[in-house]
Structures are given as C-alpha cells and as structure tokens.
Design a protein around this motif. Structure first.
Motif, PDB file in Angstrom:
ATOM      1  N   PHE A 185      44.620  42.677  42.965  1.00  0.00           N
ATOM      2  CA  PHE A 185      43.618  41.667  42.620  1.00  0.00           C
ATOM      3  C   PHE A 185      43.609  41.541  41.103  1.00  0.00           C
ATOM      4  O   PHE A 185      43.360  42.511  40.385  1.00  0.00           O
ATOM      5  N   ILE A 186      43.917  40.348  40.624  1.00  0.00           N
ATOM      6  CA  ILE A 186      43.987  40.074  39.189  1.00  0.00           C
ATOM      7  C   ILE A 186      42.845  39.127  38.851  1.00  0.00           C
ATOM      8  O   ILE A 186      42.735  38.055  39.452  1.00  0.00           O
ATOM      9  N   LEU A 187      42.015  39.540  37.891  1.00  0.00           N
ATOM     10  CA  LEU A 187      40.826  38.772  37.570  1.00  0.00           C
ATOM     11  C   LEU A 187      40.691  38.602  36.057  1.00  0.00           C
ATOM     12  O   LEU A 187      40.803  39.564  35.306  1.00  0.00           O
ATOM     13  N   ASP A 188      40.442  37.372  35.656  1.00  0.00           N
ATOM     14  CA  ASP A 188      40.163  37.040  34.256  1.00  0.00           C
ATOM     15  C   ASP A 188      38.846  36.271  34.251  1.00  0.00           C
ATOM     16  O   ASP A 188      38.808  35.079  34.555  1.00  0.00           O
ATOM     17  N   ARG A 189      37.767  36.961  33.939  1.00  0.00           N
ATOM     18  CA  ARG A 189      36.441  36.334  33.940  1.00  0.00           C
ATOM     19  C   ARG A 189      36.307  35.326  32.797  1.00  0.00           C
ATOM     20  O   ARG A 189      35.692  34.273  32.966  1.00  0.00           O
ATOM     21  N   GLU A 190      36.887  35.653  31.656  1.00  0.00           N
ATOM     22  CA  GLU A 190      36.760  34.773  30.490  1.00  0.00           C
ATOM     23  C   GLU A 190      37.434  33.420  30.718  1.00  0.00           C
ATOM     24  O   GLU A 190      36.890  32.373  30.375  1.00  0.00           O
ATOM     25  N   ASN A 191      38.624  33.429  31.303  1.00  0.00           N
ATOM     26  CA  ASN A 191      39.379  32.196  31.534  1.00  0.00           C
ATOM     27  C   ASN A 191      39.266  31.695  32.972  1.00  0.00           C
ATOM     28  O   ASN A 191      39.967  30.772  33.362  1.00  0.00           O
ATOM     29  N   GLN A 192      38.419  32.332  33.747  1.00  0.00           N
ATOM     30  CA  GLN A 192      38.106  31.939  35.123  1.00  0.00           C
ATOM     31  C   GLN A 192      39.346  31.785  36.008  1.00  0.00           C
ATOM     32  O   GLN A 192      39.687  30.706  36.477  1.00  0.00           O
ATOM     33  N   MET A 193      39.987  32.924  36.229  1.00  0.00           N
ATOM     34  CA  MET A 193      41.192  32.962  37.043  1.00  0.00           C
ATOM     35  C   MET A 193      41.127  34.173  37.971  1.00  0.00           C
ATOM     36  O   MET A 193      40.744  35.260  37.546  1.00  0.00           O
ATOM     37  N   ALA A 194      41.513  33.985  39.235  1.00  0.00           N
ATOM     38  CA  ALA A 194      41.588  35.084  40.201  1.00  0.00           C
ATOM     39  C   ALA A 194      42.877  34.934  41.007  1.00  0.00           C
ATOM     40  O   ALA A 194      43.185  33.856  41.500  1.00  0.00           O
ATOM     41  N   ILE A 195      43.630  36.037  41.117  1.00  0.00           N
ATOM     42  CA  ILE A 195      44.884  36.046  41.873  1.00  0.00           C
ATOM     43  C   ILE A 195      44.831  37.203  42.861  1.00  0.00           C
ATOM     44  O   ILE A 195      44.514  38.333  42.486  1.00  0.00           O
ATOM     45  N   VAL A 196      45.148  36.912  44.123  1.00  0.00           N
ATOM     46  CA  VAL A 196      45.261  37.941  45.151  1.00  0.00           C
ATOM     47  C   VAL A 196      46.725  37.997  45.576  1.00  0.00           C
ATOM     48  O   VAL A 196      47.322  36.966  45.899  1.00  0.00           O
ATOM     49  N   ILE A 197      47.293  39.196  45.566  1.00  0.00           N
ATOM     50  CA  ILE A 197      48.656  39.391  46.058  1.00  0.00           C
ATOM     51  C   ILE A 197      48.587  40.404  47.193  1.00  0.00           C
ATOM     52  O   ILE A 197      48.185  41.552  46.986  1.00  0.00           O
ATOM     53  N   GLU A 198      48.955  39.961  48.385  1.00  0.00           N
ATOM     54  CA  GLU A 198      49.000  40.846  49.545  1.00  0.00           C
ATOM     55  C   GLU A 198      50.458  41.179  49.813  1.00  0.00           C
ATOM     56  O   GLU A 198      51.300  40.298  49.939  1.00  0.00           O
ATOM     57  N   ASN A 199      50.740  42.462  49.869  1.00  0.00           N
ATOM     58  CA  ASN A 199      52.092  42.979  49.958  1.00  0.00           C
ATOM     59  C   ASN A 199      52.346  43.480  51.377  1.00  0.00           C
ATOM     60  O   ASN A 199      51.645  44.369  51.849  1.00  0.00           O
TER      61      ASN A 199
END
Length: 189
Positions: free
Chosen positions: A54-68
């Motif tokens: 789970f990759i989260l950038d609160r400042e730039n408002q971005m969320a990435i989920v990678i399911e492996n």
C-alpha cells in the motif's frame, strides 16, 4: 538499450506504472511519485485481509494498492448477507472510503493472466516486472535477492537447490529469509 541506471525507488515505481496498459492519467500519477512524498507499507491490515503493498502520499493525494499473487488466486468470502466478496473488493472499498478524493491505482500482479476481471484492479505479470527491475542497478541485497527469485519464477525454474545456491551469496541471507519459505514461495512445495 540494455544500459542500467542506479536504482531509486521512485524511478522504479514510475517505470513499473509506465508498463501498465489501460491505465488512465499515468503521467499525473508518475509526477506525484517523483515528488517522493509517499510511504509504502507491506501487509497493510484491512478489514479481515492484508494489502500486499500500500503506497500512500497524503500531501499529493495518491494511493496505490499492489496485490501480489504467486501460485494463488484472489480469495473470496461471503459477507454477512451471503454475498461473495473478494479480498480485492475489500481493499478497493477501504481506499475509496478512507481517501475519496485521492488519485488511486489498483494493480494485480500475477504469474498468469488467469484471473477473472477484478476492475478497478489492472493486471500486470511478472515478466513485465522482471523487465522493469532489469533496467536498474542496486546495492540493496534484498532487492537483488528478489530479482533472482523473480527471474526463476519467470523462467519456470523448479530446481530448488540451484535457487538456494544462487541466493546463498548474500551474507545476511539467514537473517533476511527463511530458506524453507523461499522454497515454498518459488516452487510451491
């Protein structure tokens, strides 16, 4: 062009995103990644499951989920109403509820493209990941060891002893990995 460049997490992540087909607004997402304000969390607990990355950038408002998914399929369970819900549905719901205004990316990384349609998750295979990682140099022993495992997966290497021998060149291997776990992850036994 086989020239390798020094590994930087943001550059690797951007190259990974760049390889994904059917991805809208890719350039905007890559620009946010390049600002290097994100945090990455492994095994993020979410409502009865764990997001692999789970990759989260609160400042730039971005969320990435990678399911492996290595030698496994997307799990499904019935909710309290008897409706079948996948782990991916849970992860999507979590991100949408917690970060409604964020740019989102949902990626399903799998060995084979035999998964059902799990939109908004976008399928990416290990061959593409292997290609991306092959373009970067790294001094990171964990990343280099992962490359060996990934290469063996992509090339369908089932010789466990060969794989163990290849990974044994890292001094801290015993501290970093359980060799039985490596055997299980790479060979399914």
């Amino acid at each position: 062009n086989d020239k390798k460049v020094k590994e930087d997490g943001a550059d690797v992540l951007c190259a990974f995103i760049d390889k994904i087909n059917d991805f809208g607004n890719k350039e905007d997402l890559k620009n946010k990644i390049q600002k290097r304000k994100y945090e990455a969390e492994r095994e993020k607990p979410v409502d009865g499951g764990r997001m692999d990355i789970f990759i989260l950038d609160r400042e730039n408002q971005m969320a990435i989920v990678i399911e492996n998914k290595i030698y496994a399929s997307v799990s499904e369970k019935e909710d309290e109403k008897g409706v079948s819900i996948s782990q991916l549905n849970k992860y999507e719901k979590y991100v949408i509820q917690k970060f409604p205004d964020f740019q989102k990316a949902f990626i399903l990384l799998s060995y084979t493209d035999n998964e059902d349609d799990h939109k908004p998750f976008i399928y990416m295979d290990y061959n593409l990941l292997n290609d991306v990682l092959g373009k970067f140099e790294s001094d990171d022993n964990i990343l280099n060891d992962y490359r060996i495992l990934l290469r063996s997966l992509v090339n369908n290497i089932s010789d466990k002893e060969w794989l163990i021998k290849q990974t044994s060149n890292i001094d801290e291997l015993d501290d970093l990995y359980d060799l039985q776990q490596i055997k299980t992850l790479t060979c399914g036994n």
